[in-house]
Design an enzyme around this catalytic site. Structure first.
Site, PDB file in Angstrom:
ATOM      1  N   GLU A  85      -2.699  -9.170   3.545  1.00  0.00           N
ATOM      2  CA  GLU A  85      -2.964  -9.753   4.864  1.00  0.00           C
ATOM      3  C   GLU A  85      -4.453  -9.869   5.131  1.00  0.00           C
ATOM      4  O   GLU A  85      -4.896 -10.786   5.811  1.00  0.00           O
ATOM      5  CB  GLU A  85      -2.287  -8.921   5.959  1.00  0.00           C
ATOM      6  CG  GLU A  85      -3.010  -7.674   6.383  1.00  0.00           C
ATOM      7  CD  GLU A  85      -2.986  -6.572   5.339  1.00  0.00           C
ATOM      8  OE1 GLU A  85      -3.820  -5.659   5.434  1.00  0.00           O
ATOM      9  OE2 GLU A  85      -2.144  -6.625   4.418  1.00  0.00           O
ATOM     10  N   HIS A 112      -3.867  -5.067   0.009  1.00  0.00           N
ATOM     11  CA  HIS A 112      -3.612  -5.622   1.338  1.00  0.00           C
ATOM     12  C   HIS A 112      -3.684  -7.150   1.320  1.00  0.00           C
ATOM     13  O   HIS A 112      -4.761  -7.726   1.524  1.00  0.00           O
ATOM     14  CB  HIS A 112      -4.626  -5.076   2.344  1.00  0.00           C
ATOM     15  CG  HIS A 112      -4.436  -3.633   2.669  1.00  0.00           C
ATOM     16  ND1 HIS A 112      -3.800  -3.200   3.812  1.00  0.00           N
ATOM     17  CD2 HIS A 112      -4.762  -2.522   1.974  1.00  0.00           C
ATOM     18  CE1 HIS A 112      -3.764  -1.870   3.815  1.00  0.00           C
ATOM     19  NE2 HIS A 112      -4.334  -1.433   2.713  1.00  0.00           N
ATOM     20  N   CYS A 136       0.827  -1.211   0.000  1.00  0.00           N
ATOM     21  CA  CYS A 136       0.000   0.000   0.000  1.00  0.00           C
ATOM     22  C   CYS A 136       0.868   1.271   0.000  1.00  0.00           C
ATOM     23  O   CYS A 136       1.443   1.611  -1.020  1.00  0.00           O
ATOM     24  CB  CYS A 136      -0.978  -0.037   1.172  1.00  0.00           C
ATOM     25  SG  CYS A 136      -2.388   1.081   0.954  1.00  0.00           S
TER      26      CYS A 136
END
Length: 380
Positions: free
Chosen positions: A356, A354, A264
């Site tokens: 995760e 993202h 990001c």
């Protein structure tokens, strides 16, 4: 921001955009006034992770899903120690949360943390307006803060803009901390916290990585004091054009050819470190349903996003940089925005989204394995 927490369920509220359009509703969460950049998130689930993502600092989030708060709030799912959004906009809040993990309602949590919100808004109309006009400054006013719209608009226009905002140090840790590897320790990673989410070091720990999370102000010497096998640059809020210090540190990492991974804001930092520009998107990408193609494999992933800025790099060629050849590795299929970069002559890559994604989807979790492979290759 001025806040009261009395009478939130009954107080009238008004949302005023910087172009003068106003939406009326009822207070949701704390009562008072708040300001920020109006953005919309397209996720139907994962609102707790959204609220606690430090990348949303100084943003007022409009939820496009009409029903919000159905699963309440728990103490296990936050991505950080607090709610970071400046304000929250929903259409139909849940009257009663219904989930076996819920410990309190979303309304109660917003009120407890002093987050001013508004409910009963036509969020479809508001989202269409932001898509046409672009993300802009906004104010939410409820209770005694409500006044005539001209007065409220003047307050909104005094609020700072997101362009030129240097915010990462405001949300990052002040002291280094360590997330130990789960199981056998295989690698050490220095993670620069620009607004890191809690799930990110956890995903690395699952792969046998001991993660040293450093402040955004960490120097190159402090990074290498932990003797890292790899260096990670996290997500975070603000305008990447202001991030001169992280860019300088990343260039030092690239000069040493240490395996590097950015997410990001970290992708934008890599773009700047390689000599590319950045720019503000009209309304950004936010939500958990954004299609991205990994151009190295051809695979299309459904991904989680939260970014209002992007890297200006050529999609159709390999670029020569001071650190070797670089190319765009990932691209958004909705609008062809750069979603990833990689160096071809040394172990460094980044993505704009993202992987995760605690609330899902998990299509991009393989990127942590790719980071591990770079460290394995460097060690060999």
């Amino acid at each position: 921001m001025t806040i009261s927490t009395r009478g939130a369920a009954k107080a009238p509220a008004v949302l005023v955009l910087e172009d003068g359009r106003a939406f009326r509703g009822r207070a949701y969460g704390a009562v008072g006034e708040t300001f920020g950049e109006a953005v919309f998130s397209t996720g139907m689930t994962g609102y707790q992770e959204t609220l606690t993502d430090p990348s949303y600092h100084r943003q007022v989030v409009v939820m496009t899903a009409p029903h919000v708060g159905n699963t309440g709030v728990n103490d296990e799912d936050p991505e950080s120690g607090r709610i970071w959004v400046s304000g929250y906009v929903v259409r139909d809040p849940a009257r009663v949360p219904s989930n076996w993990r819920a410990q309190r309602s979303l309304d109660e949590e917003l009120e407890r943390q002093g987050v001013v919100g508004i409910s009963g808004v036509d969020t479809r109309a508001l989202t269409r307006h932001l898509r046409e006009r672009g993300a802009m400054r906004v104010g939410i006013f409820s209770g005694d803060a409500v006044a005539d719209e001209a007065t409220l608009l003047a307050r909104v226009l005094r609020a700072p803009e997101m362009v030129g905002a240097d915010l990462s140090a405001e949300v990052a840790t002040k002291e280094t901390y360590v997330v130990p590897a789960i199981g056998t320790k295989k690698f050490t990673v220095a993670a620069i916290d620009l607004g890191i989410k809690g799930m990110t070091p956890h995903r690395m720990a699952e792969r046998g990585i001991e993660v040293h999370v450093l402040p955004a102000t960490a120097t190159l010497e402090e990074v290498y004091a932990v003797e890292p096998d790899g260096v990670f640059f996290s997500n975070g809020p603000g305008d990447p054009a202001t991030a001169d210090h992280p860019v300088s540190v990343m260039q030092g990492v690239l000069e040493r050819k240490t395996p590097l991974f950015g997410i990001c804001f970290g992708n934008q930092i890599l773009g700047r470190a390689l000599g590319f520009g950045t720019y503000k998107l009209k309304y950004g990408h936010r939500g958990i349903n954004q299609p991205v193609q990994d151009r190295t494999t051809g695979k299309v992933e459904v991904t989680a996003h939260n970014h209002g800025f992007a890297v200006d790099a050529p999609l159709d060629k390999v670029s020569d940089t001071k650190f070797g050849r670089a190319e765009v590795s990932h691209v958004c299929l909705n609008d062809q925005v750069v979603e990833g970069l990689q160096l071809l002559d040394q172990p460094a890559f980044s993505v704009q989204y993202h992987p995760e994604a605690a609330a899902g989807p998990h299509d991009a979790a393989y990127l942590f394995d790719r980071f591990v492979s770079l460290m394995e290759g460097q060690r060999a």
